[in-house]
Write a protein that holds these residues in place. Structure first.
Motif, PDB file in Angstrom:
ATOM      1  N   GLU A 127       0.890  -1.197  -0.308  1.00 23.33           N
ATOM      2  CA  GLU A 127      -0.237  -0.120  -0.556  1.00 23.33           C
ATOM      3  C   GLU A 127       0.830   1.698   0.091  1.00 23.33           C
ATOM      4  N   THR A 193     -14.098   0.729  -1.321  1.00 21.38           N
ATOM      5  CA  THR A 193     -13.424   1.260  -1.256  1.00 21.38           C
ATOM      6  C   THR A 193     -12.340   0.530  -1.491  1.00 21.38           C
ATOM      7  N   ARG A 195      -8.775  -0.675   0.195  1.00 29.57           N
ATOM      8  CA  ARG A 195      -7.882  -1.021   1.602  1.00 29.57           C
ATOM      9  C   ARG A 195      -7.576   0.442   2.194  1.00 29.57           C
ATOM     10  N   PRO A 196      -7.635   0.844   3.675  1.00 26.86           N
ATOM     11  CA  PRO A 196      -6.879   1.651   4.177  1.00 26.86           C
ATOM     12  C   PRO A 196      -5.940   2.198   4.070  1.00 26.86           C
ATOM     13  N   THR A 198      -4.007   3.315   1.060  1.00 25.11           N
ATOM     14  CA  THR A 198      -4.710   3.162  -0.497  1.00 25.11           C
ATOM     15  C   THR A 198      -4.736   4.347  -0.326  1.00 25.11           C
ATOM     16  N   ARG A 201      -8.780   5.553  -1.005  1.00 26.02           N
ATOM     17  CA  ARG A 201      -9.089   5.177   0.517  1.00 26.02           C
ATOM     18  C   ARG A 201      -8.904   6.420   1.718  1.00 26.02           C
ATOM     19  N   SER A 202      -7.463   7.207   1.414  1.00 27.71           N
ATOM     20  CA  SER A 202      -7.063   8.349   2.754  1.00 27.71           C
ATOM     21  C   SER A 202      -7.488   9.485   1.767  1.00 27.71           C
ATOM     22  N   GLU A 205     -11.719   9.330   3.151  1.00 25.82           N
ATOM     23  CA  GLU A 205     -11.788  10.224   4.661  1.00 25.82           C
ATOM     24  C   GLU A 205     -11.477  11.279   4.847  1.00 25.82           C
ATOM     25  N   VAL A 217     -17.815   2.815   5.247  1.00 25.50           N
ATOM     26  CA  VAL A 217     -17.563   1.250   4.241  1.00 25.50           C
ATOM     27  C   VAL A 217     -17.826  -0.162   4.574  1.00 25.50           C
ATOM     28  N   GLU A 220     -14.188  -4.303   0.907  1.00 21.62           N
ATOM     29  CA  GLU A 220     -12.643  -3.030   1.386  1.00 21.62           C
ATOM     30  C   GLU A 220     -12.441  -4.047   0.046  1.00 21.62           C
TER      31      GLU A 220
END
Length: 289
Positions: A127, A193, A195-196, A198, A201-202, A205, A217, A220
Motif C-alpha cells: 500500500e 472502496t 483498503r486503508p 491506499t 481510501r486516504s 476519508e 465502508v 474493502e
C-alpha cells in the motif's frame, strides 16, 4: 584493522551465531572467530558477548557496530561509483508498487535487467503509505504509489496519471438516474472502496472528515477492478478512478462534488539524499517508457 574483520563482526552480530555468520561470508568458523579476536585486541575491548546461547554485541560492540556498517557501506559505494564511471552498473535495485496502476512494470524491469544484468532487482507490492515509508528509510529505491493533492514529505515524485475519483453504482441502483452526487450524500450509502493506506481510501476519508462525517465502508478490496465487480452486484456505491467508473459496462458513473476528489499515481524516490548507481540508471529508463 581490516575490512574483513569488520565484515565478520557485522555478520556475527546480524546472524547472532558464529556458524551462520561463517557460512554467510564463506569462511570457516575458526577463521571468523580468529579475525574478530584480533579486532578486539586491537580495539582493547570485547565486542561480542559469547556467554549466552546466542551471540550478542557488548556495550562497546553496539557502539562500534554503526561505524563498522558505515565503513563497509563506504567501500561498497566507492566500488559502485568506480563501476558506474566505467560504464558498468551493478548493485541492487529495490522497487515497490501499488496493486493497481497503468505502468507495465514487468516489461520495464525486464528492459532494465537486459541493459544492466549485473544489478539484482527485487520487487515489493504494498500500500502507498507503507511503500513511502520504505522509500524514506532506504528499504526501497523507488516505488509506484498513489498520492493526493499534497506531495508527501521526504520523497521526489514524477506523476504518471492524474485523474478524478468518482462514484459508480449498478445500472439498476436507485442512484443510477443521477449524473453526480455531493460527497455528503454518500453518508447514507454503504461504500465499496480500497483498503486503508491506499491513495483512494486516504482521499475519501480526508474529504469526508472535512465534510463532517465518517464514511460507512461496507466492502474493502485491493484493486479497483474488484471494487467495480462488487458494485455491479448491487452491494453499494463504489469509489473508483474516473477511468474505471466511466468505462465499465455494468456501472453507472456519478461525479462526486462538493468537494470533488482527485488522485495521482506517481513514481517516488527518496529526496533529499543520494541514489545508488542502479537507481540513478533506473529513473531515466522509466522516463523513456
Amino acid at each position: 584493522m581490516e575490512l574483513r574483520q569488520l565484515e565478520y563482526f557485522v555478520a556475527v552480530v546480524e546472524e547472532a551465531n558464529f556458524t551462520r555468520a561463517a557460512a554467510r561470508v564463506h569462511v570457516a568458523q575458526p577463521g571468523v572467530s580468529a579475525q574478530i579476536r584480533r579486532l578486539e585486541r586491537e580495539l582493547g575491548h570485547e565486542l561480542l558477548d559469547r556467554s549466552g546461547r546466542g551471540v550478542r554485541p557488548t556495550e562497546v560492540g553496539a557502539a562500534v557496530l554503526p561505524y563498522a556498517r558505515a565503513a563497509l557501506a563506504a567501500v561498497e559505494s566507492a566500488r559502485l561509483a568506480a563501476d558506474e564511471m566505467g560504464g558498468l552498473v551493478r548493485g541492487h535495485l529495490a522497487v515497490g508498487m501499488i496493486t493497481s496502476h497503468t505502468v507495465d512494470l514487468p516489461s520495464l524491469l525486464a528492459d532494465f535487467h537486459e541493459r544492466y544484468p549485473a544489478v539484482e532487482i527485487t520487487l515489493t507490492e504494498g500500500e502507498s503509505a507503507h511503500l513511502l515509508d520504505d522509500i524514506r528509510t532506504g528499504a526501497l529505491d523507488a516505488a509506484i504509489v498513489a498520492v493526493g493533492a499534497q506531495d508527501p514529505d521526504g520523497v521526489a515524485l514524477r506523476t504518471i496519471t492524474d485523474e478524478a475519483i468518482d462514484a459508480a453504482v449498478a445500472l439498476d441502483h436507485p442512484l443510477a438516474g443521477a449524473k453526480s452526487i455531493p460527497l455528503l450524500d454518500l453518508r447514507d450509502h454503504p461504500l465499496i472502496t480500497m483498503r486503508p493506506g491506499t491513495g483512494i481510501r486516504s482521499h475519501l476519508e480526508s474529504a469526508c472528515a472535512a465534510t463532517g462525517f465518517t464514511p460507512h465502508v461496507a466492502f474493502e478490496a485491493g484493486t479497483p477492478q474488484l471494487l467495480a465487480q462488487l458494485a455491479v452486484r448491487g452491494l453499494g456505491v463504489a469509489v473508483l478512478p474516473t477511468s474505471i467508473a466511466h468505462n465499465h459496462p455494468g456501472l453507472h458513473p456519478l461525479v462526486i462534488t462538493d468537494p470533488s476528489l482527485r488522485g495521482r499515481v506517481a513514481l517516488a524516490w527518496r529526496s533529499p539524499g543520494p541514489l545508488n548507481p542502479a537507481a540513478r540508471a533506473f529513473l531515466p529508463l522509466f522516463d523513456r517508457n
